[in-house]
Scaffold this active site. Structure first.
Site, PDB file in Angstrom:
ATOM      1  N   SER A  66     -15.727  45.581 -33.101  1.00  0.00           N
ATOM      2  CA  SER A  66     -16.876  44.694 -33.315  1.00  0.00           C
ATOM      3  C   SER A  66     -18.179  45.363 -32.889  1.00  0.00           C
ATOM      4  O   SER A  66     -18.177  46.325 -32.124  1.00  0.00           O
ATOM      5  CB  SER A  66     -16.687  43.406 -32.510  1.00  0.00           C
ATOM      6  OG  SER A  66     -15.469  42.784 -32.840  1.00  0.00           O
TER       7      SER A  66
HETATM    8  N1  SAH Z   1     -11.722  43.289 -30.233  1.00  0.00           N
HETATM    9  C1  SAH Z   1     -11.252  44.296 -31.150  1.00  0.00           C
HETATM   10  C2  SAH Z   1     -11.454  43.836 -32.570  1.00  0.00           C
HETATM   11  C3  SAH Z   1     -10.479  44.448 -33.483  1.00  0.00           C
HETATM   12  S1  SAH Z   1     -10.519  43.767 -35.122  1.00  0.00           S
HETATM   13  C4  SAH Z   1     -11.955  45.607 -30.892  1.00  0.00           C
HETATM   14  O1  SAH Z   1     -13.009  45.578 -30.262  1.00  0.00           O
HETATM   15  O2  SAH Z   1     -11.462  46.642 -31.301  1.00  0.00           O
HETATM   16  C5  SAH Z   1      -9.409  42.401 -34.951  1.00  0.00           C
HETATM   17  C6  SAH Z   1      -8.003  42.737 -34.573  1.00  0.00           C
HETATM   18  O3  SAH Z   1      -7.251  41.529 -34.671  1.00  0.00           O
HETATM   19  C7  SAH Z   1      -7.300  43.735 -35.488  1.00  0.00           C
HETATM   20  O4  SAH Z   1      -6.836  44.804 -34.725  1.00  0.00           O
HETATM   21  C8  SAH Z   1      -6.167  42.930 -36.114  1.00  0.00           C
HETATM   22  O5  SAH Z   1      -4.987  43.680 -36.350  1.00  0.00           O
HETATM   23  C9  SAH Z   1      -5.931  41.871 -35.070  1.00  0.00           C
HETATM   24  N2  SAH Z   1      -5.276  40.647 -35.528  1.00  0.00           N
HETATM   25  C10 SAH Z   1      -5.427  39.995 -36.695  1.00  0.00           C
HETATM   26  N3  SAH Z   1      -4.639  38.911 -36.738  1.00  0.00           N
HETATM   27  C11 SAH Z   1      -3.973  38.863 -35.540  1.00  0.00           C
HETATM   28  C12 SAH Z   1      -3.019  37.977 -34.961  1.00  0.00           C
HETATM   29  N4  SAH Z   1      -2.563  36.898 -35.595  1.00  0.00           N
HETATM   30  N5  SAH Z   1      -2.569  38.251 -33.727  1.00  0.00           N
HETATM   31  C13 SAH Z   1      -2.998  39.332 -33.039  1.00  0.00           C
HETATM   32  N6  SAH Z   1      -3.897  40.212 -33.534  1.00  0.00           N
HETATM   33  C14 SAH Z   1      -4.379  39.977 -34.767  1.00  0.00           C
END
Ligand code: SAH
Length: 222
Positions: A66
């Site tokens: 993000s």
């Molecule tokens: N806070 C993270 C954001 C990553 S993007 C950072 O700073 O890197 C969002 C993430 O949510 C992705 O890695 C994706 O695989 C994960 N995601 C999506 N659906 C999910 C779920 N149901 N449970 C756990 N993770 C999930």
């Protein structure tokens, strides 16, 4: 070879924090935590030059880290005092996790993609963080065995607020989550659990997140 002329890290970090502050993140504890987590360590070396810009960056597996301003804003919205058990859904590269580790007692982080979770766990360990526990699984179901949580943060967007997450909030607890029918129409919500078991919902703004894929989110493709 193209070489970007970049300022030293401390200068880039200071500029990043100025931008984050300019976008409404004023909580000194949040800014202090962000100042101590080098964002460049969470992206590939090729992207390190861009890591202090206020942009999303790819982290593999079609996912993104993000924007710093959004990380700061969501963290601030959790209102952490330092004693909380926090649940994070969407570990991704672990950047948000590291910041939460600095602001809460313990962080429970769930990621559905094994490879991202593994890489994040290695990073957090090598950076010396110890007050976190990671799980690979569907975060739309929360982490029932560890509930309730004083704060829950979701960093991917689904069509609705997963009921399991609301159920796992402690009284007075805050859930910060992007929700929307499409990627172009998402809103960041804060849901507070009230003493009578009900909830209060606030709309904090418009955002763009990758899909929250799971039983109480978007259906997985293929
Ligand atoms: N806070 C993270 C954001 C990553 S993007 C950072 O700073 O890197 C969002 C993430 O949510 C992705 O890695 C994706 O695989 C994960 N995601 C999506 N659906 C999910 C779920 N149901 N449970 C756990 N993770 C999930």
């Amino acid at each position: 070879m193209h070489l970007k002329n970049i300022a030293p890290n401390a200068t880039r970090m200071r500029r990043m924090l100025e931008v984050v502050r300019g976008k409404g993140v004023e909580d000194p504890k949040v800014l202090e935590a962000m100042a101590r987590v080098p964002r460049e360590l969470f992206v590939s070396r090729a992207l390190a030059v861009d890591s202090y810009d206020d942009v999303t960056l790819p982290i593999g597996e079609q996912q993104t880290i993000s924007m710093p301003s959004v990380v700061g804003y969501m963290t601030q919205a959790l209102g952490l005092g330092g004693r909380e058990k926090v649940l994070e859904i969407g570990t991704g590269c672990g950047y948000q996790t590291a910041i939460l580790c600095r602001l809460a007692r313990r962080v429970y982080t769930v990621e559905r993609l094994e490879r991202l979770s593994q890489a994040a766990q290695e990073r957090l360990t090598s950076m010396g963080y110890t007050n976190w526990i990671a799980m690979v699984g569907d975060g739309t179901l929360g982490w029932q065995a560890q509930a309730p949580f004083e704060a829950i943060i979701v960093t991917a967007a689904g069509p609705r607020v997963p009921p399991a997450l609301v159920a796992q909030l402690a009284v007075g607890g805050r859930l910060v989550i992007p929700v929307g029918p499409t990627e172009a129409d998402q809103r960041l919500l804060r849901i507070t659990k009230l003493e009578d078991g009900g909830t209060r919902e606030e709309v904090l703004g418009r955002v763009v997140f990758v899909p929250l894929v799971g039983a109480q989110g978007v259906a997985a493709k293929g």
